[in-house]
Scaffold this motif. Sequence first.
Motif, mmCIF file in Angstrom:
data_model
loop_
_atom_site.group_PDB
_atom_site.id
_atom_site.type_symbol
_atom_site.label_atom_id
_atom_site.label_comp_id
_atom_site.label_asym_id
_atom_site.label_seq_id
_atom_site.Cartn_x
_atom_site.Cartn_y
_atom_site.Cartn_z
ATOM 1 N N ARG A 1 17.533 -1.876 8.928
ATOM 2 C CA ARG A 1 16.571 -1.133 8.263
ATOM 3 C C ARG A 1 14.854 -0.880 9.110
ATOM 4 O O ARG A 1 14.761 -1.805 9.475
ATOM 5 N N GLY A 2 14.560 0.365 9.090
ATOM 6 C CA GLY A 2 13.275 0.639 9.743
ATOM 7 C C GLY A 2 13.234 0.231 11.272
ATOM 8 O O GLY A 2 12.314 0.271 11.839
ATOM 9 N N ASN A 3 14.426 0.257 11.967
ATOM 10 C CA ASN A 3 14.649 0.032 13.359
ATOM 11 C C ASN A 3 15.367 1.149 13.717
ATOM 12 O O ASN A 3 16.045 1.758 12.969
ATOM 13 N N TRP B 1 10.242 -0.693 8.110
ATOM 14 C CA TRP B 1 10.484 -1.982 8.979
ATOM 15 C C TRP B 1 9.514 -2.999 8.467
ATOM 16 O O TRP B 1 8.554 -2.989 7.776
ATOM 17 N N ARG B 2 10.134 -4.438 8.834
ATOM 18 C CA ARG B 2 9.654 -5.653 8.524
ATOM 19 C C ARG B 2 9.862 -6.683 9.481
ATOM 20 O O ARG B 2 10.720 -6.754 10.165
ATOM 21 N N MET C 1 0.926 -2.575 15.021
ATOM 22 C CA MET C 1 0.880 -2.825 16.504
ATOM 23 C C MET C 1 2.002 -1.931 16.833
ATOM 24 O O MET C 1 2.758 -1.360 15.830
ATOM 25 N N LYS C 2 2.004 -1.557 18.359
ATOM 26 C CA LYS C 2 3.020 -0.731 18.750
ATOM 27 C C LYS C 2 4.167 -1.486 19.409
ATOM 28 O O LYS C 2 4.248 -2.641 20.019
ATOM 29 N N ALA D 1 4.682 2.810 15.849
ATOM 30 C CA ALA D 1 3.490 1.921 15.348
ATOM 31 C C ALA D 1 4.245 1.384 13.821
ATOM 32 O O ALA D 1 4.934 1.820 13.307
ATOM 33 N N VAL D 2 4.281 0.146 14.175
ATOM 34 C CA VAL D 2 4.634 -0.649 12.846
ATOM 35 C C VAL D 2 3.590 -1.605 12.241
ATOM 36 O O VAL D 2 2.699 -1.855 12.737
#
Length: 306
Positions: A92-94, A101-102, A207-208, A214-215
């Motif tokens: 998830r989020g990737n 994203w976590r 951060m990139k 960007a996360v």
Amino acid sequence: SETTDSQPRLACTLTWCKDGIDSADDSAKVVVPEPTINDVLHASTNLPTGERRPVIIVCHGFLSWRNQMLISHIAAGVAQKLHCHALRFDFRGNGHSGGTWRSAGFGGEVCDLRRVVDYVRNSLGCEVLCIAGHSKGSAAALRFALEQEKRAHRRGEGGQKEEKRAVLVPCFVNLAGRFVVPGEFDVKTRFSKEQCDELAREGKFTMKTFGEKAVVVTQEDIDERANASSAFVSEIRTSHVLTIHGSADTTVDVENAKRYDESISKHTLQIIEGADHNFNGLKHINAIVGSVVGFVEENSSSSSLR
């Protein structure tokens, strides 16, 4: 169905091996479909009944995705050598998956893996032969290993008949995983001063990633990582675990691999001399694939393997 953070859409790619391939034929081809972006519970890949061979699941690491070079080549290589199917997916989020994203989010990633295993078993009608995870992905794999053993134990105590119990995944592969000890995570050594200052002010920082995505890293994530522990692996009793680690890994020191070796009862350790955290791209891919194939053949009772 609607996507939620608890049940996000997961992008997956299935590398499948056609049935009837002569195991002695080194030219046997593995069909690698184009990546599909779909809910793993509604993936469009339909295997013919006669080609429902065992499946190996490959999990990517931190700030990565299912089509990272190492992940895709391990999947294809093992599928070809074992004449099995291989499924790789984005947490998830990737990558192409939905959800948030976590930086930590270990529980969510175990949930994602559980859904993928259920999909392989219930939608594809295949058994899961092995789950491999690189770096952070190994945490989800090993947590799942313990989870399935505890679930089987509870069912056993409940008096359920043996045939009604879920078939356990027999093999797990830990590729350059970190053995986490509470208190060892130091935010000042993992992130820049500017990021740490922003975290102190805002409770989060941005951060990139490598793809310039960007996360957001939150204080909640930092706290979860600081308090996480890999001590649970000592409770893994029946699953076989192979750890492969590079001697030149400067991201996760090779001593982490030795901690796993000391903690897991049915454990095999392989150190690849000179390999870094990502195993130098494809430099050591043959050694990795060969080790995984030999490990699975030795520790799996699957009658579907040739």
